[in-house]
Design a protein around this motif. Structure first.
Motif, short mmCIF file in Angstrom:
data_model
loop_
_atom_site.label_atom_id
_atom_site.label_comp_id
_atom_site.label_asym_id
_atom_site.label_seq_id
_atom_site.Cartn_x
_atom_site.Cartn_y
_atom_site.Cartn_z
N GLY A 79 -34.73 -65.11 2.09
CA GLY A 79 -34.74 -65.64 0.75
C GLY A 79 -33.41 -65.61 -0.16
O GLY A 79 -33.60 -65.84 -1.23
N THR A 80 -32.50 -65.01 0.52
CA THR A 80 -31.17 -65.12 0.04
C THR A 80 -30.25 -66.15 -0.26
O THR A 80 -30.11 -66.79 0.88
CB THR A 80 -30.21 -64.03 0.58
OG1 THR A 80 -29.91 -64.28 2.20
CG2 THR A 80 -30.99 -62.40 0.63
N LEU A 81 -30.26 -66.68 -1.34
CA LEU A 81 -29.53 -67.88 -1.55
C LEU A 81 -28.00 -67.64 -2.36
O LEU A 81 -27.83 -66.95 -3.03
CB LEU A 81 -29.98 -68.63 -2.59
CG LEU A 81 -29.63 -70.21 -2.98
CD1 LEU A 81 -30.17 -71.04 -1.72
CD2 LEU A 81 -30.30 -70.76 -4.23
N GLY A 82 -27.09 -68.23 -1.58
CA GLY A 82 -25.57 -67.83 -1.85
C GLY A 82 -25.63 -68.85 -3.38
O GLY A 82 -26.29 -69.48 -3.75
N GLU A 83 -24.15 -68.53 -3.86
CA GLU A 83 -23.80 -69.45 -5.27
C GLU A 83 -24.14 -70.80 -5.10
O GLU A 83 -23.43 -71.58 -4.21
CB GLU A 83 -22.66 -68.92 -5.66
CG GLU A 83 -22.25 -69.46 -7.08
CD GLU A 83 -23.08 -68.81 -8.26
OE1 GLU A 83 -23.32 -69.51 -9.23
OE2 GLU A 83 -23.47 -67.79 -8.00
#
Length: 416
Positions: A116-120
């Motif tokens: 669930g890690t979203l970049g900028e």
């Protein structure tokens, strides 16, 4: 996507680990899903969740590590009781997917890893003209620039759109706020745009398209305020219109062809504002940012971001009587719509996103009270109404859609 060779298991006891892995190979997908969602932060938790032996869980974790998807910490984590267990996490430098979102005022792209890690996110205005082919081409090209600037391998791309999308043939219906023709083949058009924008990939990059509210609900259920809910109702309004979705036992309820839960077409005021669908008083036009601005007597400037202006109204409600009245009016309309959904769906949790999250913050007693008063189940057993926890649930949901084939079959990740 088949693999060309079986990935090697690191460690000294490969021969001993192989039988355990053979027994657990079919559990690679469920194991990765558990680690991805944070439900298996250690090898002992993975053992318990999968109901397998420690040897099998260890072999599965090692296989996922060999695929470059999971990191196994060699320093066991102890809780003071029992044997310490190795920590499990998604690989920090592992592959990514491209997540994209189109809304009425523009589009956004971001890279997303597992967990669930979203970049900028990078936000863009709509191109002119914003016809389907031109807009999807702009989305794919913006995504390709992000991927080219990243050292991490991209496995796929997915797009969230503010319109129902059929699951059978990927066509967009009722794209009222994009002015697209009904039946636009958005899935095929997006796949073609990505293929043109990623010519150096060397293989067709997997693509997928789905409704933005459905994807946001899935993201909140896996990583946000909906974690643990069995029947999660998600309702949101980002720029124009109102979207909703239902997650039942971890799966989206999409109906026979992906068109279920069009909650924006619920009538909450038969003499209310005209709706693009041709009727009046639909939730779509009674509980979205333009409705809140109209209730506050505000006419936004051309091109002004509607969501941000509407959020300013909710913040002003604490000291401005006009803003207070506008918030209360729209909160009552939203509450009436939610109550109708509660009567039909009987959810155990409601999560609100977009401007609805801000309405809940500005009217924390009124909105849940309207839901409880106007719904049969709300009066007998209160349904929790919670704000969404993710900053960009639509994009996070698009990432979930792009990751799903690899959660189902982790070994397919090596084919790219």
């Amino acid at each position: 996507m088949p693999t060309s060779r079986a990935p090697q298991i690191p460690g000294r006891n490969r021969a001993a680990a192989r039988p355990a892995l053979d027994r657990g190979r079919t559990l690679l997908g469920p194991a990765l899903a558990l680690i991805h969602s944070g439900r298996a932060p250690t090898r002992s938790a993975l053992t318990s969740e999968l109901a397998v032996t420690r040897a099998t869980a260890g072999a599965i974790a090692a296989e996922l590590e060999a695929l470059g998807l999971v990191a196994v910490d060699s320093r066991p984590a102890g809780s003071g009781r029992g044997r310490p267990s190795h920590r499990l996490a998604v690989a920090p430098g592992g592959p990514v997917v491209l997540a994209a979102q189109i809304h009425a005022d523009g589009f956004s792209v971001a890279l997303a890893g597992l967990g669930g890690t979203l970049g900028e996110p990078v936000d863009h205005p709509l191109p002119s003209p914003a016809d389907p082919e031109g807009l999807l081409r702009a989305v794919a090209e913006a995504g390709a620039r992000l991927v080219a600037a990243s050292p991490r391998r991209c496995l796929g791309a997915a797009l969230a759109v503010p319109t129902p999308v059929t699951t059978s043939d990927g066509r967009a219906f009722a794209a009222m706020y994009l002015d697209w023709p009904s039946g636009t083949p958005v899935r095929d058009l997006f796949a073609a745009a990505v293929a043109r924008a990623f010519p150096s990939a060397g293989f067709p990059l997997p693509t997928a398209v789905a409704n933005d509210a459905n994807l946001a609900a899935l993201a909140e259920h896996r990583h946000g305020a909906g974690c643990g809910a069995r029947h999660l109702l998600y309702v949101t309004s980002g720029h124009r219109g109102v979207g909703g979705a239902l997650v039942v036992d971890g799966r989206l309820h999409t109906g026979s062809d992906g068109l279920a839960l069009e909650v924006g077409q619920l009538t909450v005021d038969p003499r209310g504002r005209p709706c693009p669908c041709g009727r009046r008083g639909c939730l779509d036009v009674e509980a979205d940012p333009p409705a809140l601005l109209a209730a506050a007597g505000i006419t936004p400037a051309p091109g002004e971001p509607l969501l941000e202006r509407a959020r300013a109204v909710t913040r002003a409600a604490a000291h401005d009587p006009a803003a207070r009245a506008a918030v209360d009016r729209v909160a009552e309309r939203l509450g009436a719509g939610l109550a109708g959904m509660v009567n039909i769906l009987n959810p155990d949790r409601i999560v609100l996103g977009g401007i609805h999250l801000d309405l809940l913050t500005a009217a924390p007693q009124l909105l849940p009270a309207v839901v409880a008063e106007r719904s049969l189940w709300g009066r007998s057993a209160g349904v929790p109404v919670l704000p969404a926890a993710l900053a960009r649930p639509d994009l996070t949901g698009a990432a979930e859609l792009a990751w799903q084939p690899f959660l189902d079959d982790p070994q397919s990740a090596v084919a790219g």
